[in-house]
Write an enzyme that holds these catalytic residues in place. Structure first.
Site, PDB file in Angstrom:
ATOM      1  N   SER A 140     -31.444  -2.482 -39.127  1.00 59.62           N
ATOM      2  CA  SER A 140     -30.606  -1.587 -39.917  1.00 59.62           C
ATOM      3  C   SER A 140     -29.981  -2.338 -41.097  1.00 59.62           C
ATOM      4  O   SER A 140     -30.713  -2.906 -41.909  1.00 59.62           O
ATOM      5  CB  SER A 140     -29.564  -0.932 -39.004  1.00 59.62           C
ATOM      6  OG  SER A 140     -28.952   0.169 -39.629  1.00 59.62           O
ATOM      7  N   ASP A 193     -35.578   8.689 -36.092  1.00 54.36           N
ATOM      8  CA  ASP A 193     -34.351   8.078 -36.615  1.00 54.36           C
ATOM      9  C   ASP A 193     -33.647   9.068 -37.540  1.00 54.36           C
ATOM     10  O   ASP A 193     -34.208   9.488 -38.554  1.00 54.36           O
ATOM     11  CB  ASP A 193     -34.709   6.800 -37.378  1.00 54.36           C
ATOM     12  CG  ASP A 193     -33.499   5.947 -37.715  1.00 54.36           C
ATOM     13  OD1 ASP A 193     -32.386   6.487 -37.812  1.00 54.36           O
ATOM     14  OD2 ASP A 193     -33.683   4.723 -37.902  1.00 54.36           O
ATOM     15  N   HIS A 227     -32.718   5.612 -33.835  1.00 54.54           N
ATOM     16  CA  HIS A 227     -32.216   4.433 -34.553  1.00 54.54           C
ATOM     17  C   HIS A 227     -31.921   3.327 -33.550  1.00 54.54           C
ATOM     18  O   HIS A 227     -30.766   3.004 -33.246  1.00 54.54           O
ATOM     19  CB  HIS A 227     -30.970   4.803 -35.354  1.00 54.54           C
ATOM     20  CG  HIS A 227     -30.602   3.769 -36.387  1.00 54.54           C
ATOM     21  ND1 HIS A 227     -31.392   3.482 -37.473  1.00 54.54           N
ATOM     22  CD2 HIS A 227     -29.519   2.955 -36.488  1.00 54.54           C
ATOM     23  CE1 HIS A 227     -30.815   2.544 -38.205  1.00 54.54           C
ATOM     24  NE2 HIS A 227     -29.675   2.202 -37.626  1.00 54.54           N
TER      25      HIS A 227
END
Length: 248
Positions: A140, A193, A227
């Protein structure tokens, strides 16, 4: 993109994970003399956590793909106020104003964070590990910083592992690149995600093909993955590390 209750990295001492080849430390407290852990093969992977997290979680995850000749360094980001989260203090490599490709970006914070990671690279180089035996990676926001740092680094690194992320300051490239055209990049992204949608990852992959040799870009997607990471994704990461940081 962040975990509630993640811990601060401002303690005076860095900490070792249960497996000695994973090192956790604050970027600002990096001292090579504290890393004399018996590694003789000169291979380092620096892996950066996501927003609100710490090096601990990824240190635990990386032990699952442990390679005997690889040292993992998992730094902690300092707590800063994050605009995206109503200015709440949380560990972050730089401020985030939004999650769309065209939102305002914290240019100064991104560049400062990249310099901090480059300082870790320089410490490793100074202590005998050649740049082509150093790999960056992250998840991320950490993956985003890894991409930006590698593309602006004066050294040709072994590669980049970019999980569920994007390229910060993408409009500054390719002119903002240091010119390292042959750096291998593994991008992995969950197809479910909702934080950083998979099409952002696809857009990033296309952008990267205009910065480095397109043959060096691998973009993998994972059906049903949100995610987060998965065993299948981590297996791909392990294969990538073994390919570009082989034991010699």
């Amino acid at each position: 993109m962040w975990e509630a209750g993640s811990e601060s990295s401002l303690g005076k001492n860095w900490r070792l994970a249960p497996v000695f080849s994973v090192v956790e430390l604050s970027v600002l407290e990096y001292r090579r003399d504290e890393l004399a852990l018996g590694f003789t093969e000169g291979v380092t992977v620096i892996f950066l956590h996501g927003l609100g997290d710490s090096g601990h979680g990824w240190a635990d995850t990386l032990t699952g793909i442990q390679l005997p000749h690889v040292k993992f360094i998992c730094p902690h980001a300092p707590p800063i106020p994050v605009t995206l989260n109503m200015k709440s203090m949380m560990p972050a490599w730089f401020d985030l104003m939004g999650l769309s490709p065209d939102c305002q970006e914290d240019e100064a914070g991104i560049k400062k964070a990249a310099e901090n990671i480059k300082a870790i690279i320089e410490h490793e180089v100074k202590n005998g590990i050649p740049p082509h035996r150093i790999m960056l990676g992250g998840f991320s926001q950490g993956g985003a910083l890894s991409l930006y740092t590698a593309l602006t680094c004066q050294h040709q690194l072994a590669g980049v592992v970019a999980l569920s992320c994007w390229l910060p300051l993408h409009k500054s490239f390719p002119s903002g690149s240091s010119g390292q055209k042959n750096i291998p990049i593994l991008q992995c992204h969950g197809e479910m995600d909702v934080m950083i949608p998979v099409h952002f990852g696809a857009m990033t992959a296309e952008k990267l093909k205009g910065i480095v040799n397109p043959q060096m870009i691998t973009f993998k997607t994972y059906p049903g993955l949100s995610h987060s990471s998965s065993p299948q994704e981590m297996a791909a990461v392990k294969d990538f590390i073994e390919k570009y940081l082989p034991r010699i």
